[in-house]
Design a protein around this motif. Structure first.
Motif, mmCIF file in Angstrom:
data_model
loop_
_atom_site.group_PDB
_atom_site.id
_atom_site.type_symbol
_atom_site.label_atom_id
_atom_site.label_comp_id
_atom_site.label_asym_id
_atom_site.label_seq_id
_atom_site.Cartn_x
_atom_site.Cartn_y
_atom_site.Cartn_z
ATOM 1 N N TYR A 129 0.808 -1.215 0.000
ATOM 2 C CA TYR A 129 0.000 0.000 0.000
ATOM 3 C C TYR A 129 0.844 1.269 0.000
ATOM 4 C CZ TYR A 129 -4.331 -2.557 0.993
ATOM 5 O OH TYR A 129 -5.414 -3.377 0.906
ATOM 6 N N VAL A 130 0.333 2.306 -0.643
ATOM 7 C CA VAL A 130 0.916 3.634 -0.583
ATOM 8 C C VAL A 130 -0.244 4.638 -0.611
ATOM 9 C CG1 VAL A 130 1.182 3.809 -3.100
ATOM 10 C CG2 VAL A 130 2.598 5.211 -1.600
ATOM 11 N N THR A 131 -0.121 5.707 0.176
ATOM 12 C CA THR A 131 -1.195 6.692 0.278
ATOM 13 C C THR A 131 -0.665 8.094 -0.007
ATOM 14 O OG1 THR A 131 -2.344 5.368 1.939
ATOM 15 C CG2 THR A 131 -2.981 7.675 1.779
ATOM 16 N N PHE A 132 -1.439 8.864 -0.773
ATOM 17 C CA PHE A 132 -1.087 10.249 -1.076
ATOM 18 C C PHE A 132 -2.219 11.179 -0.646
ATOM 19 C CE2 PHE A 132 1.365 7.841 -4.201
ATOM 20 C CZ PHE A 132 2.607 8.453 -4.120
ATOM 21 N N LYS A 133 -1.846 12.394 -0.253
ATOM 22 C CA LYS A 133 -2.801 13.468 0.004
ATOM 23 C C LYS A 133 -2.661 14.473 -1.128
ATOM 24 C CE LYS A 133 -4.280 12.127 4.115
ATOM 25 N NZ LYS A 133 -5.700 11.768 4.382
ATOM 26 N N THR A 134 -3.757 14.793 -1.776
ATOM 27 C CA THR A 134 -3.711 15.717 -2.897
ATOM 28 C C THR A 134 -5.064 16.405 -3.048
ATOM 29 O OG1 THR A 134 -3.152 15.916 -5.252
ATOM 30 C CG2 THR A 134 -4.284 13.887 -4.573
ATOM 31 N N ILE A 135 -5.376 16.896 -4.246
ATOM 32 C CA ILE A 135 -6.690 17.455 -4.526
ATOM 33 C C ILE A 135 -7.278 16.726 -5.733
ATOM 34 C CG2 ILE A 135 -6.138 19.743 -3.608
ATOM 35 C CD1 ILE A 135 -5.874 20.674 -6.576
ATOM 36 N N PHE A 136 -8.582 16.810 -5.876
ATOM 37 C CA PHE A 136 -9.275 16.264 -7.039
ATOM 38 C C PHE A 136 -8.761 17.025 -8.266
ATOM 39 C CE2 PHE A 136 -12.743 15.328 -9.905
ATOM 40 C CZ PHE A 136 -13.302 14.139 -9.436
ATOM 41 N N PRO A 137 -8.294 16.320 -9.304
ATOM 42 C CA PRO A 137 -7.754 17.032 -10.472
ATOM 43 C C PRO A 137 -8.837 17.773 -11.252
ATOM 44 C CG PRO A 137 -7.089 14.718 -10.436
ATOM 45 C CD PRO A 137 -8.190 14.871 -9.446
ATOM 46 N N GLY A 138 -8.409 18.774 -11.989
ATOM 47 C CA GLY A 138 -9.305 19.457 -12.898
ATOM 48 C C GLY A 138 -9.189 18.876 -14.301
ATOM 49 N N TRP A 139 -9.491 19.680 -15.310
ATOM 50 C CA TRP A 139 -9.447 19.186 -16.688
ATOM 51 C C TRP A 139 -8.888 20.254 -17.618
ATOM 52 C CZ3 TRP A 139 -13.784 20.402 -13.905
ATOM 53 C CH2 TRP A 139 -14.534 21.500 -14.346
ATOM 54 N N TYR A 140 -8.487 19.803 -18.789
ATOM 55 C CA TYR A 140 -8.074 20.696 -19.859
ATOM 56 C C TYR A 140 -8.536 20.082 -21.163
ATOM 57 C CZ TYR A 140 -4.115 17.407 -19.580
ATOM 58 O OH TYR A 140 -3.334 16.286 -19.497
ATOM 59 N N GLN A 141 -8.546 20.887 -22.218
ATOM 60 C CA GLN A 141 -9.136 20.462 -23.479
ATOM 61 C C GLN A 141 -8.469 19.221 -24.039
ATOM 62 O OE1 GLN A 141 -9.648 23.602 -26.303
ATOM 63 N NE2 GLN A 141 -9.964 22.223 -28.028
ATOM 64 N N GLY A 142 -9.281 18.239 -24.409
ATOM 65 C CA GLY A 142 -8.774 17.046 -25.068
ATOM 66 C C GLY A 142 -8.594 15.836 -24.189
ATOM 67 N N ARG A 143 -8.671 15.995 -22.845
ATOM 68 C CA ARG A 143 -8.478 14.874 -21.946
ATOM 69 C C ARG A 143 -9.556 14.840 -20.872
ATOM 70 N NH1 ARG A 143 -4.362 11.883 -20.829
ATOM 71 N NH2 ARG A 143 -6.129 10.603 -20.200
ATOM 72 N N ALA A 144 -9.965 13.614 -20.499
ATOM 73 C CA ALA A 144 -10.831 13.429 -19.347
ATOM 74 C C ALA A 144 -10.003 13.674 -18.087
ATOM 75 C CB ALA A 144 -11.401 12.009 -19.336
ATOM 76 N N VAL A 145 -10.655 13.858 -16.967
ATOM 77 C CA VAL A 145 -9.957 14.069 -15.692
ATOM 78 C C VAL A 145 -9.136 12.819 -15.363
ATOM 79 C CG1 VAL A 145 -10.271 14.473 -13.224
ATOM 80 C CG2 VAL A 145 -11.713 15.671 -14.888
ATOM 81 N N HIS A 146 -7.864 13.001 -15.005
ATOM 82 C CA HIS A 146 -6.983 11.850 -14.802
ATOM 83 C C HIS A 146 -5.801 12.205 -13.916
ATOM 84 C CE1 HIS A 146 -5.137 14.091 -18.112
ATOM 85 N NE2 HIS A 146 -3.983 13.496 -17.815
ATOM 86 N N ILE A 147 -5.137 11.166 -13.427
ATOM 87 C CA ILE A 147 -3.886 11.266 -12.676
ATOM 88 C C ILE A 147 -2.898 10.311 -13.330
ATOM 89 C CG2 ILE A 147 -2.732 10.772 -10.476
ATOM 90 C CD1 ILE A 147 -5.333 11.448 -9.058
ATOM 91 N N HIS A 148 -1.668 10.746 -13.498
ATOM 92 C CA HIS A 148 -0.625 9.892 -14.048
ATOM 93 C C HIS A 148 0.073 9.119 -12.930
ATOM 94 C CE1 HIS A 148 -0.467 11.644 -18.169
ATOM 95 N NE2 HIS A 148 -0.937 12.712 -17.548
ATOM 96 N N THR A 149 0.611 7.958 -13.270
ATOM 97 C CA THR A 149 1.352 7.176 -12.279
ATOM 98 C C THR A 149 2.456 6.355 -12.928
ATOM 99 O OG1 THR A 149 1.126 5.631 -10.414
ATOM 100 C CG2 THR A 149 -0.141 5.124 -12.402
#
Length: 322
Positions: free
Chosen positions: A193-213
């Protein structure tokens, strides 16, 4: 080790493992063989198939889909769990579990990277590329209406046209600044397990809301960070339409004027549910601003190398009910 080239769907079938879940673990098998694990005791999931199978006695692990790295990756230089750096947005806790898709055993001491844009679609390190459609602005009208499964328009892929730009598919762009918010690396514990604290991502033109890993293994943890090893997984996490529409009612997301791409329109999401990175989410449906808890188990191949990929998911892939 050289990356194996067999199709992703074939790898998923050959690496599927079934084990008996012991103790008080609660698990469910999602549509298409994807993994659904209730990582938080006592809470329900937004995924209908998972909640209906919460008493399942078996857990099915599937190799998680590889996707493009994108142009905005910066090699691990922020070893931390809280990556927020004061950026405005809906608080989010992201809990990930990394397991070996062959043996079903946890992958411990792996280095997990995550990075994503702000509520207004800006990536740290690339602020100069975030002006225009990707950056949003004041006075915009947020997305509205019920989610739809019918794609419309023509997604521009990654990088998007009009949003952050400066690279293609799996290629790097040189950073334009020294900012590193909403980026971080941390190691998995003995249970994977690994846990991160962050915020809900926003969006920009051409991509759905996402997080890279990215998931790195076989390296060494030192006082300076993580050194050596290789990258065994490069992927992205995605959010269902209901959660994105809910976030769009909250400031500062509500000021983002960029044209939003839905999950079914996105050219990077493999359209295969949780196996493709669709997160399980928990939040107050009446007030998402209170915060979001997201979790997912990733099945990886530790002996393989997957730094990135320029190969896009098949356009014939059918959307998953999950």
């Amino acid at each position: 080790m050289t990356e194996k080239q067999e199709p992703a769907h074939k790898r998923n079938m050959t690496r599927r493992k079934v084990v008996v879940a012991g103790g008080a673990a609660v698990a469910a098998v999602g549509a298409g063989g994807g993994l659904a694990v209730n990582a938080f005791a006592g809470e329900t999931t937004t995924d209908a198939s998972a909640s209906s199978s919460a008493t399942a006695s078996e857990t099915c692990y599937t190799l998680t889909s590889e996707t493009t790295e994108g142009p905005y990756y910066i090699d691990a230089d922020k070893i931390r769990q809280n990556i927020t750096e004061g950026k405005e947005g809906i608080p989010m806790t992201l809990e990930l579990k990394v397991i070996d898709a062959d043996t079903c055993k946890p992958v411990k001491n792996a280095a997990v990277d995550i990075w994503h844009c702000t509520a207004l679609g800006i990536y740290s390190g690339y602020e100069a590329m975030g002006s225009g459609g990707g950056g949003g602005g004041g006075g915009g009208t947020p997305p509205s209406g019920a989610p739809t499964d019918a794609p419309s328009g023509t997604p521009t892929g990654e990088p998007p046209s009009g949003g952050p730009s400066g690279g293609t598919g799996g290629g790097h762009s040189e950073p334009t600044d020294d900012e590193r918010y909403l980026r971080g690396t941390w190691k998995t514990d003995k249970r994977g397990y690994v846990t991160f604290k962050t915020i809900f991502p926003g969006w920009y033109q051409g991509r759905a809301v996402h997080i890279h890993t990215k998931v790195h293994v076989d390296g060494t943890w030192t006082d300076a960070g993580y050194e050596g090893g290789h990258t065994c997984h490069t992927g992205q996490f995605f959010f269902d339409e209901k959660s994105v529409l809910a976030s769009a009612e909250v400031s500062p997301y509500s000021t983002n004027t960029a044209t939003r791409t839905t999950l079914t329109e996105d050219t990077i999401y493999p359209q295969n549910g949780h196996t493709g990175g669709l997160l399980y989410l928990k939040y107050d449906k009446k007030n998402i601003a209170k915060g979001v808890r997201a979790h997912l188990t990733m099945g990886v191949a530790p002996d393989e190398t997957h730094d990135s990929t320029d190969t896009q998911p098949s356009t014939s892939a059918s959307p998953s009910a999950s």
